[in-house]
Design a protein around this motif. Sequence first.
Motif, PDB file in Angstrom:
ATOM      1  N   MET A 240      28.467  45.533   9.592  1.00 19.17           N
ATOM      2  CA  MET A 240      28.373  46.602   8.619  1.00 19.17           C
ATOM      3  C   MET A 240      27.330  47.635   9.038  1.00 19.17           C
ATOM      4  O   MET A 240      27.575  48.823   8.969  1.00 19.17           O
ATOM      5  CB  MET A 240      28.035  46.029   7.244  1.00 19.17           C
ATOM      6  CG  MET A 240      27.733  47.125   6.236  1.00 19.17           C
ATOM      7  SD  MET A 240      27.234  46.599   4.597  1.00 19.17           S
ATOM      8  CE  MET A 240      25.540  46.191   4.861  1.00 19.17           C
ATOM      9  N   ALA A 241      26.145  47.203   9.476  1.00 23.28           N
ATOM     10  CA  ALA A 241      25.058  48.132   9.775  1.00 23.28           C
ATOM     11  C   ALA A 241      25.418  49.107  10.887  1.00 23.28           C
ATOM     12  O   ALA A 241      24.929  50.227  10.918  1.00 23.28           O
ATOM     13  CB  ALA A 241      23.791  47.364  10.137  1.00 23.28           C
ATOM     14  N   ASP A 242      26.294  48.698  11.815  1.00 23.52           N
ATOM     15  CA  ASP A 242      26.672  49.580  12.916  1.00 23.52           C
ATOM     16  C   ASP A 242      27.590  50.709  12.473  1.00 23.52           C
ATOM     17  O   ASP A 242      27.657  51.747  13.111  1.00 23.52           O
ATOM     18  CB  ASP A 242      27.358  48.779  14.018  1.00 23.52           C
ATOM     19  CG  ASP A 242      26.396  47.847  14.724  1.00 23.52           C
ATOM     20  OD1 ASP A 242      25.193  48.134  14.739  1.00 23.52           O
ATOM     21  OD2 ASP A 242      26.857  46.815  15.245  1.00 23.52           O
ATOM     22  N   THR A 243      28.333  50.522  11.390  1.00 24.37           N
ATOM     23  CA  THR A 243      29.304  51.524  10.962  1.00 24.37           C
ATOM     24  C   THR A 243      28.746  52.486   9.920  1.00 24.37           C
ATOM     25  O   THR A 243      29.434  53.415   9.526  1.00 24.37           O
ATOM     26  CB  THR A 243      30.553  50.836  10.392  1.00 24.37           C
ATOM     27  OG1 THR A 243      30.183  50.053   9.267  1.00 24.37           O
ATOM     28  CG2 THR A 243      31.228  49.974  11.435  1.00 24.37           C
ATOM     29  N   LEU A 244      27.532  52.277   9.472  1.00 23.70           N
ATOM     30  CA  LEU A 244      26.941  53.136   8.458  1.00 23.70           C
ATOM     31  C   LEU A 244      26.372  54.411   9.072  1.00 23.70           C
ATOM     32  O   LEU A 244      26.021  54.453  10.254  1.00 23.70           O
ATOM     33  CB  LEU A 244      25.818  52.394   7.721  1.00 23.70           C
ATOM     34  CG  LEU A 244      26.247  51.167   6.930  1.00 23.70           C
ATOM     35  CD1 LEU A 244      25.027  50.492   6.331  1.00 23.70           C
ATOM     36  CD2 LEU A 244      27.248  51.521   5.866  1.00 23.70           C
ATOM     37  N   ARG A 245      26.253  55.429   8.245  1.00 26.63           N
ATOM     38  CA  ARG A 245      25.625  56.684   8.680  1.00 26.63           C
ATOM     39  C   ARG A 245      24.162  56.644   8.248  1.00 26.63           C
ATOM     40  O   ARG A 245      23.843  56.882   7.076  1.00 26.63           O
ATOM     41  CB  ARG A 245      26.354  57.855   8.044  1.00 26.63           C
ATOM     42  CG  ARG A 245      25.841  59.160   8.528  1.00 26.63           C
ATOM     43  CD  ARG A 245      26.658  60.277   7.974  1.00 26.63           C
ATOM     44  NE  ARG A 245      26.498  61.424   8.840  1.00 26.63           N
ATOM     45  CZ  ARG A 245      27.158  62.518   8.717  1.00 26.63           C
ATOM     46  NH1 ARG A 245      28.055  62.631   7.769  1.00 26.63           N
ATOM     47  NH2 ARG A 245      26.940  63.508   9.529  1.00 26.63           N
ATOM     48  N   TRP A 246      23.284  56.340   9.164  1.00 23.26           N
ATOM     49  CA  TRP A 246      21.859  56.194   8.883  1.00 23.26           C
ATOM     50  C   TRP A 246      21.154  57.537   8.979  1.00 23.26           C
ATOM     51  O   TRP A 246      21.450  58.348   9.843  1.00 23.26           O
ATOM     52  CB  TRP A 246      21.232  55.210   9.862  1.00 23.26           C
ATOM     53  CG  TRP A 246      21.730  53.817   9.676  1.00 23.26           C
ATOM     54  CD1 TRP A 246      22.736  53.209  10.359  1.00 23.26           C
ATOM     55  CD2 TRP A 246      21.272  52.874   8.714  1.00 23.26           C
ATOM     56  NE1 TRP A 246      22.919  51.939   9.891  1.00 23.26           N
ATOM     57  CE2 TRP A 246      22.034  51.699   8.879  1.00 23.26           C
ATOM     58  CE3 TRP A 246      20.290  52.893   7.729  1.00 23.26           C
ATOM     59  CZ2 TRP A 246      21.839  50.565   8.090  1.00 23.26           C
ATOM     60  CZ3 TRP A 246      20.096  51.764   6.947  1.00 23.26           C
ATOM     61  CH2 TRP A 246      20.860  50.625   7.129  1.00 23.26           C
ATOM     62  N   ARG A 247      20.176  57.744   8.060  1.00 20.29           N
ATOM     63  CA  ARG A 247      19.342  58.954   8.076  1.00 20.29           C
ATOM     64  C   ARG A 247      17.892  58.532   8.167  1.00 20.29           C
ATOM     65  O   ARG A 247      17.449  57.634   7.458  1.00 20.29           O
ATOM     66  CB  ARG A 247      19.530  59.761   6.790  1.00 20.29           C
ATOM     67  CG  ARG A 247      20.879  60.360   6.636  1.00 20.29           C
ATOM     68  CD  ARG A 247      20.961  61.243   5.405  1.00 20.29           C
ATOM     69  NE  ARG A 247      20.359  60.608   4.236  1.00 20.29           N
ATOM     70  CZ  ARG A 247      19.686  61.246   3.292  1.00 20.29           C
ATOM     71  NH1 ARG A 247      19.499  62.533   3.355  1.00 20.29           N
ATOM     72  NH2 ARG A 247      19.199  60.605   2.260  1.00 20.29           N
ATOM     73  N   LYS A 248      17.150  59.236   8.995  1.00 21.22           N
ATOM     74  CA  LYS A 248      15.717  58.976   9.123  1.00 21.22           C
ATOM     75  C   LYS A 248      14.965  60.056   8.364  1.00 21.22           C
ATOM     76  O   LYS A 248      15.407  61.199   8.282  1.00 21.22           O
ATOM     77  CB  LYS A 248      15.314  59.002  10.593  1.00 21.22           C
ATOM     78  CG  LYS A 248      13.897  58.494  10.832  1.00 21.22           C
ATOM     79  CD  LYS A 248      13.481  58.627  12.280  1.00 21.22           C
ATOM     80  CE  LYS A 248      14.265  57.711  13.153  1.00 21.22           C
ATOM     81  NZ  LYS A 248      13.721  57.650  14.524  1.00 21.22           N
ATOM     82  N   SER A 249      13.826  59.710   7.827  1.00 18.25           N
ATOM     83  CA  SER A 249      13.002  60.654   7.092  1.00 18.25           C
ATOM     84  C   SER A 249      12.664  61.872   7.939  1.00 18.25           C
ATOM     85  O   SER A 249      12.400  61.756   9.138  1.00 18.25           O
ATOM     86  CB  SER A 249      11.708  59.974   6.645  1.00 18.25           C
ATOM     87  OG  SER A 249      10.799  60.919   6.149  1.00 18.25           O
ATOM     88  N   SER A 250      12.649  63.030   7.308  1.00 18.97           N
ATOM     89  CA  SER A 250      12.251  64.249   8.013  1.00 18.97           C
ATOM     90  C   SER A 250      10.760  64.240   8.337  1.00 18.97           C
ATOM     91  O   SER A 250      10.290  65.049   9.126  1.00 18.97           O
ATOM     92  CB  SER A 250      12.593  65.476   7.172  1.00 18.97           C
ATOM     93  OG  SER A 250      11.909  65.425   5.936  1.00 18.97           O
TER      94      SER A 250
END
Length: 63
Positions: free
Chosen positions: A1-11
């Motif tokens: 699951m974690a590989d298919t998610l769209r991850w965002r990092k803090s600005s």
Amino acid sequence: MADTLRWRKSSFSGGGDGNTCVEIADLHTRIAIRDSKAPYRGTLTIPVGSFNALIQSLKRATV
């Protein structure tokens, strides 16, 4: 699951070895959270409402 998610990092996180940050991914009803420096070590998921309350609390604490 974690590989298919769209991850965002803090600005607020920058490049380089000295910066630590978390990444988040929207699961619609939950928010997934992981360590950006060790993304495969585990993922925490919490309900969207709880995540929003956490963010608002952190914003109030930094004012």
